[in-house]
Scaffold this motif. Structure first.
Motif, PDB file in Angstrom:
ATOM      1  N   MET A  56       0.741  -1.200   0.011  1.00  0.00           N
ATOM      2  CA  MET A  56       0.107   0.003  -0.013  1.00  0.00           C
ATOM      3  C   MET A  56       0.850   1.038  -0.016  1.00  0.00           C
ATOM      4  SD  MET A  56      -2.773   1.089   2.681  1.00  0.00           S
ATOM      5  CE  MET A  56      -2.203   2.432   3.679  1.00  0.00           C
ATOM      6  N   ALA A  57       2.102   1.354   0.719  1.00  0.00           N
ATOM      7  CA  ALA A  57       2.835   2.316   0.741  1.00  0.00           C
ATOM      8  C   ALA A  57       3.458   2.746  -0.301  1.00  0.00           C
ATOM      9  CB  ALA A  57       3.630   2.195   1.904  1.00  0.00           C
ATOM     10  N   GLU A  58       3.990   1.713  -1.050  1.00  0.00           N
ATOM     11  CA  GLU A  58       4.519   1.780  -2.346  1.00  0.00           C
ATOM     12  C   GLU A  58       3.593   2.245  -3.343  1.00  0.00           C
ATOM     13  OE1 GLU A  58       6.905  -1.456  -0.273  1.00  0.00           O
ATOM     14  OE2 GLU A  58       4.937  -0.794  -0.393  1.00  0.00           O
ATOM     15  N   ALA A  59       2.362   1.737  -3.442  1.00  0.00           N
ATOM     16  CA  ALA A  59       1.553   2.193  -4.409  1.00  0.00           C
ATOM     17  C   ALA A  59       0.971   3.820  -4.135  1.00  0.00           C
ATOM     18  CB  ALA A  59       0.030   1.355  -4.305  1.00  0.00           C
ATOM     19  N   GLU A  60       0.838   4.086  -2.906  1.00  0.00           N
ATOM     20  CA  GLU A  60       0.535   5.506  -2.650  1.00  0.00           C
ATOM     21  C   GLU A  60       1.411   6.454  -3.138  1.00  0.00           C
ATOM     22  OE1 GLU A  60      -2.163   7.275  -1.532  1.00  0.00           O
ATOM     23  OE2 GLU A  60      -3.112   5.353  -2.392  1.00  0.00           O
ATOM     24  N   ILE A  61       2.808   6.065  -2.942  1.00  0.00           N
ATOM     25  CA  ILE A  61       3.977   6.904  -3.211  1.00  0.00           C
ATOM     26  C   ILE A  61       4.089   7.030  -4.553  1.00  0.00           C
ATOM     27  CG2 ILE A  61       6.321   7.139  -3.042  1.00  0.00           C
ATOM     28  CD1 ILE A  61       6.253   6.350   0.035  1.00  0.00           C
ATOM     29  N   GLY A  62       3.995   5.899  -5.070  1.00  0.00           N
ATOM     30  CA  GLY A  62       3.927   5.830  -6.888  1.00  0.00           C
ATOM     31  C   GLY A  62       2.831   6.587  -7.320  1.00  0.00           C
TER      32      GLY A  62
END
Length: 151
Positions: A56-62
């Motif tokens: 989730m964190a990677e997707a949001e930062i992406g």
């Protein structure tokens, strides 16, 4: 241009990350590097604990990286964020923005850090030298005001 986004427990090497971003690139005229460090909070902090939801964190930062790429003519972008227990003086976050000219790189880096400080799905908790654990930390009002300028 693809962004490099990593969330990791291990320390990072900002100079090596900058070299990797610019290697073989003669079109880049500016790189802005921001490294956020853990403060000791007046000498009372033992460690800062950072948690996140993997994926989730990677997707949001992406998602926010894609916004930066659509707003500024970036030629390279790296975002590294650590999790786990981090001691005062250690790195927490690295944002590298590369463009042909400095203004775009500065603005994009500022935009990304304002987002990371206020909206990225990380939770922070202080562990104090007296052995107690503090409360989970919310974003500061000043950080929220800074982020509002990009809306």
């Amino acid at each position: 241009m693809a962004a490099t986004i990593r969330i990791q427990a291990e320390p990072f090497d900002a100079a090596a990350e900058t070299a990797a971003l610019t290697r073989g690139r003669a079109d880049i005229g500016a790189v802005v590097a921001f490294t956020g460090l853990c403060r000791d909070e007046g000498g009372r902090l033992e460690t800062l604990e950072l948690e996140h939801y993997p994926g989730m964190a990677e997707a949001e930062i992406g998602r926010i990286a894609a916004q930066a790429q659509s707003r500024w003519p970036l030629l390279g972008l790296t975002i590294l964020h650590r999790f786990g227990r981090i001691r005062p003086g250690e790195e927490i976050v690295l944002v590298l923005t590369a463009s042909a000219h400095r203004q775009a790189a500065f603005e994009a880096a500022s935009f990304l850090m304002d987002y990371l400080k206020t909206q990225a799905p990380f939770w922070k908790r202080e562990h104090l030298k007296d052995g107690t654990a503090g409360a989970w930390i919310d974003a500061k009002e000043a950080d929220d005001r800074a982020a509002d300028r990009w809306r």
